[in-house]
Design a protein around this motif. Structure first.
Motif, PDB file in Angstrom:
ATOM      1  N   ASP A 194       0.862  -1.177   0.000  1.00  0.00           N
ATOM      2  CA  ASP A 194       0.000   0.000   0.000  1.00  0.00           C
ATOM      3  C   ASP A 194       0.899   1.227   0.000  1.00  0.00           C
ATOM      4  OD1 ASP A 194      -2.193   1.619   0.138  1.00  0.00           O
ATOM      5  OD2 ASP A 194      -2.618   1.230   2.249  1.00  0.00           O
ATOM      6  N   PHE A 195       1.409   1.580  -1.179  1.00  0.00           N
ATOM      7  CA  PHE A 195       2.531   2.519  -1.228  1.00  0.00           C
ATOM      8  C   PHE A 195       2.117   3.987  -1.293  1.00  0.00           C
ATOM      9  CE2 PHE A 195       1.435   2.108  -5.607  1.00  0.00           C
ATOM     10  CZ  PHE A 195       2.064   3.086  -6.360  1.00  0.00           C
ATOM     11  N   GLY A 196       0.834   4.291  -1.384  1.00  0.00           N
ATOM     12  CA  GLY A 196       0.365   5.667  -1.266  1.00  0.00           C
ATOM     13  C   GLY A 196       0.781   6.586  -2.394  1.00  0.00           C
ATOM     14  N   PRO A 197       0.392   6.306  -3.649  1.00  0.00           N
ATOM     15  CA  PRO A 197       0.803   7.165  -4.758  1.00  0.00           C
ATOM     16  C   PRO A 197       0.222   8.572  -4.641  1.00  0.00           C
ATOM     17  CG  PRO A 197      -0.849   5.566  -5.487  1.00  0.00           C
ATOM     18  CD  PRO A 197      -0.453   5.177  -4.110  1.00  0.00           C
ATOM     19  N   LYS A 201       7.428   3.067  -7.420  1.00  0.00           N
ATOM     20  CA  LYS A 201       6.704   3.304  -8.679  1.00  0.00           C
ATOM     21  C   LYS A 201       5.826   2.098  -9.013  1.00  0.00           C
ATOM     22  CE  LYS A 201      10.597   3.981 -10.967  1.00  0.00           C
ATOM     23  NZ  LYS A 201      11.581   4.204  -9.899  1.00  0.00           N
ATOM     24  N   TRP A 202       4.663   2.391  -9.538  1.00  0.00           N
ATOM     25  CA  TRP A 202       3.776   1.364 -10.103  1.00  0.00           C
ATOM     26  C   TRP A 202       3.755   1.629 -11.610  1.00  0.00           C
ATOM     27  CZ3 TRP A 202       1.635  -3.151  -9.802  1.00  0.00           C
ATOM     28  CH2 TRP A 202       0.489  -3.475 -10.512  1.00  0.00           C
ATOM     29  N   VAL A 203       4.396   0.729 -12.360  1.00  0.00           N
ATOM     30  CA  VAL A 203       4.634   0.950 -13.785  1.00  0.00           C
ATOM     31  C   VAL A 203       3.714   0.063 -14.608  1.00  0.00           C
ATOM     32  CG1 VAL A 203       6.329   0.748 -15.629  1.00  0.00           C
ATOM     33  CG2 VAL A 203       7.037   1.610 -13.395  1.00  0.00           C
ATOM     34  N   ALA A 230       3.611  10.801   9.843  1.00  0.00           N
ATOM     35  CA  ALA A 230       3.838   9.404   9.492  1.00  0.00           C
ATOM     36  C   ALA A 230       2.786   8.916   8.505  1.00  0.00           C
ATOM     37  CB  ALA A 230       3.825   8.540  10.757  1.00  0.00           C
ATOM     38  N   THR A 231       1.547   9.298   8.721  1.00  0.00           N
ATOM     39  CA  THR A 231       0.469   8.890   7.812  1.00  0.00           C
ATOM     40  C   THR A 231       0.679   9.490   6.436  1.00  0.00           C
ATOM     41  OG1 THR A 231      -1.086   8.673   9.644  1.00  0.00           O
ATOM     42  CG2 THR A 231      -2.014   8.970   7.446  1.00  0.00           C
ATOM     43  N   GLU A 232       1.002  10.764   6.387  1.00  0.00           N
ATOM     44  CA  GLU A 232       1.161  11.452   5.103  1.00  0.00           C
ATOM     45  C   GLU A 232       2.318  10.900   4.290  1.00  0.00           C
ATOM     46  OE1 GLU A 232       2.040  15.988   3.375  1.00  0.00           O
ATOM     47  OE2 GLU A 232       1.652  15.658   5.526  1.00  0.00           O
ATOM     48  N   HIS A 233       3.388  10.479   4.952  1.00  0.00           N
ATOM     49  CA  HIS A 233       4.604  10.099   4.236  1.00  0.00           C
ATOM     50  C   HIS A 233       4.896   8.601   4.265  1.00  0.00           C
ATOM     51  CE1 HIS A 233       5.688  14.284   3.547  1.00  0.00           C
ATOM     52  NE2 HIS A 233       5.380  14.533   4.804  1.00  0.00           N
ATOM     53  N   GLY A 234       3.946   7.803   4.699  1.00  0.00           N
ATOM     54  CA  GLY A 234       4.133   6.357   4.669  1.00  0.00           C
ATOM     55  C   GLY A 234       5.196   5.856   5.619  1.00  0.00           C
ATOM     56  N   ASN A 281       4.985   7.662  -5.343  1.00  0.00           N
ATOM     57  CA  ASN A 281       4.504   8.068  -4.020  1.00  0.00           C
ATOM     58  C   ASN A 281       5.290   9.222  -3.416  1.00  0.00           C
ATOM     59  OD1 ASN A 281       6.814   6.635  -3.438  1.00  0.00           O
ATOM     60  ND2 ASN A 281       5.887   5.289  -1.911  1.00  0.00           N
ATOM     61  N   ASP A 282       5.880  10.060  -4.283  1.00  0.00           N
ATOM     62  CA  ASP A 282       6.496  11.296  -3.815  1.00  0.00           C
ATOM     63  C   ASP A 282       6.568  12.255  -4.986  1.00  0.00           C
ATOM     64  OD1 ASP A 282       7.648  13.144  -2.164  1.00  0.00           O
ATOM     65  OD2 ASP A 282       9.610  12.190  -2.052  1.00  0.00           O
ATOM     66  N   HIS A 283       6.593  13.536  -4.667  1.00  0.00           N
ATOM     67  CA  HIS A 283       6.760  14.557  -5.692  1.00  0.00           C
ATOM     68  C   HIS A 283       8.252  14.786  -5.947  1.00  0.00           C
ATOM     69  CE1 HIS A 283       2.810  15.640  -3.779  1.00  0.00           C
ATOM     70  NE2 HIS A 283       2.468  15.464  -5.038  1.00  0.00           N
ATOM     71  N   TRP A 284       8.557  15.201  -7.131  1.00  0.00           N
ATOM     72  CA  TRP A 284       9.952  15.486  -7.465  1.00  0.00           C
ATOM     73  C   TRP A 284      10.494  16.557  -6.517  1.00  0.00           C
ATOM     74  CZ3 TRP A 284      12.654  19.875  -8.793  1.00  0.00           C
ATOM     75  CH2 TRP A 284      13.958  19.669  -9.242  1.00  0.00           C
ATOM     76  N   SER A 285      11.757  16.401  -6.109  1.00  0.00           N
ATOM     77  CA  SER A 285      12.403  17.361  -5.221  1.00  0.00           C
ATOM     78  C   SER A 285      13.862  17.513  -5.622  1.00  0.00           C
ATOM     79  CB  SER A 285      12.324  16.882  -3.768  1.00  0.00           C
ATOM     80  OG  SER A 285      13.180  17.654  -2.951  1.00  0.00           O
ATOM     81  N   PRO A 286      14.373  18.738  -5.631  1.00  0.00           N
ATOM     82  CA  PRO A 286      15.800  18.923  -5.950  1.00  0.00           C
ATOM     83  C   PRO A 286      16.709  18.360  -4.872  1.00  0.00           C
ATOM     84  CG  PRO A 286      14.823  20.996  -5.221  1.00  0.00           C
ATOM     85  CD  PRO A 286      13.698  20.025  -5.388  1.00  0.00           C
ATOM     86  N   ASP A 287      16.168  18.083  -3.677  1.00  0.00           N
ATOM     87  CA  ASP A 287      16.976  17.553  -2.579  1.00  0.00           C
ATOM     88  C   ASP A 287      17.004  16.031  -2.551  1.00  0.00           C
ATOM     89  OD1 ASP A 287      17.419  20.173  -1.669  1.00  0.00           O
ATOM     90  OD2 ASP A 287      15.529  20.151  -0.571  1.00  0.00           O
ATOM     91  N   ALA A 288      16.217  15.399  -3.411  1.00  0.00           N
ATOM     92  CA  ALA A 288      16.150  13.937  -3.413  1.00  0.00           C
ATOM     93  C   ALA A 288      17.442  13.353  -3.984  1.00  0.00           C
ATOM     94  CB  ALA A 288      14.963  13.467  -4.248  1.00  0.00           C
TER      95      ALA A 288
END
Length: 474
Positions: A49-52, A76-78, A275-279, A136-143
């Protein structure tokens, strides 16, 4: 050609966490329909349940278009909306399977779950191919990303169309070989309350690897209005909350009441939302004080809470907040003993100085040594035990505080007869300030935690080991 009428089946691959899914596609002369992501059915079939949070589509108009190999810090779910691809996935995570390769063809009736840190790449086998992926995450320059060259000789991917005959971007052509790739580390674990007795035991149990972080309130205030931006929370797999306001009697004062509810309830609620928001898996340490101590027998995890004190009420509120997190472990414990000031060390010191103490004899329970509590936390996380509430203490028969004091005197070579049992009321006679009511029965049933494969130490053996180790006593 897309295959119609499959059952939903999820199959593991040699790369841990990389899962292939056969998808039911329903078609006729008009075309076809499928449920590309159906949370309830796919969870039941074995997908996480990866929370896309985002859906992306890559359209490719020519056969042979080749993209990758990219490993992003998210799952990713491809799947394929139209056309067909040859996919290649390479494990770029730290660990024994670094460099492992899996290949497969995907069409609208077959999809794949790609866990964080596994490199994703594909080559189109039909024109007008639409490659879709939920993340399950938005693009970030810090990633933190990792990449592998499509033609890496170690991976040796057998591309259907040779790479020198296909369209590849200049950026993908410049990716490093496997020997030059920086493996993606695990998601982080954050331990809160790092300077406390349990925090010290957790540091010994977990170590100081780069993905482990330890913090105190001065490092991270859970009531800070900017808590959501204090960390890149999607980088965290687990938060272990070993922090709490534990001054039971002080909590009965106006200032202490506010401090207890702030730390034990409001802070936990904020942490639960994150914790809920970020899995994130939230591990939260609770207390026997959530019960009133009137039960005849040991308390189970499902017994209703009925706290007597402000401290117990604030801990019960924190429990409620923590259990709203989809991935949670709430560990209820009692009479914690570790490094620093605690009952056992106090009794050992009194014994050495020849003091004959009066000790409460009408409260019963079991000691919990921080080494064991930390071990139970590590076990639950490593074993993948079902999420929920667990009781964790040492094992053995119930003891009163006076019984334990007698055992400390005996094991340290002093006369246990020096200990005088008294009632709770007698013990607190003449004490200044408010006194919090205590549960008389703090026994916690251990059947649930032992069923997961964790065996608590016998309390007498654990006490003997603790005293034999010295722990700062001369």
């Amino acid at each position: 050609m897309t295959e119609f009428g499959k059952d939903l089946v999820v199959t593991p691959t040699p790369i841990p966490g990389l899962l292939v899914a056969e998808l039911p596609v329903h078609g006729d002369s008009r075309g076809w329909f499928k449920e590309n992501w159906q949370r309830e059915k796919m969870r039941a079939a074995g997908l996480p349940d990866f929370g896309p949070v985002q859906n992306n589509v890559s359209f490719n108009d020519a056969v042979g278009t080749t993209r990758g190999i990219h490993a992003e810090p998210w799952d990713k779910w491809v799947s394929v909306a139209t056309g067909r691809i040859f996919g290649a996935w390479v494990d770029l995570r730290e660990g024994d399977t670094f460099g492992a390769v899996f290949t497969a063809e995907l069409d609208p009736s077959r999809a794949i779950f790609v866990p964080r840190g596994v490199g994703n790449s594909y080559q189109t086998l039909e024109p007008d191919t639409a490659y879709t992926y939920l993340v399950n995450d938005h693009w970030s320059p810090d990633a933190e990303y990792s990449f592998l060259n499509l033609g890496d000789e170690t991976a040796a991917i057998a591309w259907p169309i040779p790479l020198d005959e296909v369209e590849i971007s200049a950026k993908d052509l410049a990716h490093p070989r496997l020997a030059e790739v920086r493996p993606i580390p695990p998601r982080k674990t954050l331990v809160l309350g790092a300077s406390g007795q349990l925090g010290a035991a957790l540091r010994r149990a977990l170590g100081d690897r780069p993905h482990l972080e330890y913090a105190n309130r001065s490092d991270l205030d859970l009531t800070d209005p900017h808590l959501a931006s204090a960390r890149r929370w999607r980088d965290y797999e687990t938060v272990i909350n070993a922090a709490a306001f534990t001054a039971v009697d002080l909590a009965e004062t106006p200032a202490g009441r506010e401090a207890a509810w702030t730390a034990n309830a409001a802070g936990v609620a904020n942490l639960a939302r994150l914790a809920t928001e970020h899995g994130i898996t939230l591990v939260h340490v609770s207390s026997d004080y959530v019960f009133d101590g009137t039960k005849d027998g040991a308390y189970g995890e499902d017994d209703p809470v009925a706290p007597l004190s402000v401290y117990g009420q604030s801990k019960a509120a924190g429990d409620i907040a923590a259990t709203t997190v989809p991935r949670h472990y709430v560990l209820r414990t009692s009479w914690v003993i570790g490094e620093g000031r605690n009952f056992v060390r106090t009794m050992a010191s009194l014994a050495q100085r020849g003091v004959a103490p009066r000790v409460v004899g009408d409260q019963v329970g079991r000691l919990t040594f921080t080494e064991d509590l930390a071990g139970a936390i590590v076990h639950l996380l490593a074993s993948g035990a079902p999420h929920g509430v667990y009781n964790v203490t040492s094992s053995g028969s119930p003891r009163s505080w006076a019984d334990i004091a007698c055992a400390v005197y005996r094991l340290s070579g002093h006369d246990p007869a020096a200990v005088t049992p008294v009632t709770t009321e007698e013990y607190f006679v003449g004490q200044d300030g408010p006194i919090a009511p205590r549960p008389r029965n703090s026994m916690l049933d251990l059947a649930k935690i032992t069923a997961t494969g964790w065996t608590p130490r016998d309390v007498d053996a654990a006490l003997q080991e603790y005293l034999a180790a010295g722990h700062g006593l001369s």
